[in-house]
Enzyme design. Structure first.
Site: not given
Ligand code: 3PG
Length: 205
Positions: A40, A44, A68, A128
């Site tokens: 994924e 960002r 995102t 999610k």
């Molecule tokens: C996301 O957007 O899925 C998260 O930033 C992932 O979270 P993590 O960095 O705690 O795994």
């Protein structure tokens, strides 16, 4: 096998933030070697679209999706690169509409019953759960599942190989997502991913 079935089978979705197109190959190749051919790639950083395009074209056996994705423009770009699934941190009706029009699976982020009901209204049941660690983790998912038995969850945010066994053993968990799978050197990524994959196999038989 459909996309959700593939995600369920792998049990893991690495959340990847890339700062330069050149970082794409080494990360994806480490995932492949780690027995985790899913990626994924997150919107960002400005290079997300070009990283997606490169990953999709160079690694056809890897299930590459976009994360995102927070608006329709990003969603259209991601789908244009060949991304096979779309993930958002929250629920966006505009992104849901783009995905529906293109027949691309969409996993919106939810934490509350109201958000789940909005996703259900859009025909979405693979959700999610983000940020999982902050919003009650597995206990919250169990409580929500009582009211929404039709949903499967992708807990993300605060998951690692330490708490993965508890999450993945629950039958309402589609898969667990997170950045812990792609932290460190390529060697470290391979090691973490192999460990995670064996945890998933052990929990699911
Ligand atoms: C996301 O957007 O899925 C998260 O930033 C992932 O979270 P993590 O960095 O705690 O795994």
């Amino acid at each position: 096998m459909d996309i959700f079935e593939k995600i369920r089978t792998t049990g893991l979705v690495p959340v990847i933030t890339l700062h330069d197109e050149s970082e794409t190959g080494p990360v994806i190749e480490a995932l492949i070697e780690g027995d985790l051919p899913v990626a994924e790639i997150c919107y960002r950083t400005p290079c997300a679209g070009s990283c997606l395009r490169l990953a999709v074209s160079r690694y056809p056996d890897v299930l590459v999706g976009a994360g995102t994705v927070i608006n329709a423009a990003q969603c259209r770009e991601a789908i244009g690169t060949g991304a096979r699934f779309i993930v958002s941190p929250g629920f966006s009706p505009a992104v849901a509409a783009e995905c529906a029009a293109s027949g691309i699976p969409y996993l919106p982020g939810v934490v509350t019953p109201t958000e789940i009901m909005q996703a259900l209204d859009a025909g979405l049941t693979h959700l999610k759960f983000f940020p999982a660690g902050v919003y009650g983790g597995l206990n919250a998912i169990k409580a929500l599942s009582a009211a929404f038995p039709q949903c499967e969850f992708l807990p993300t945010g605060g998951v690692d190989n330490g708490n993965l066994p508890q999450f993945i053993a629950n039958n309402k968990i589609l898969a667990c997502g997170g950045s812990w799978l792609v932290k460190g050197s390529p060697e470290q990524i391979v090691k973490t991913c192999r460990e995670a994959r064996s945890i998933v196999r052990e929990a699911r038989g």
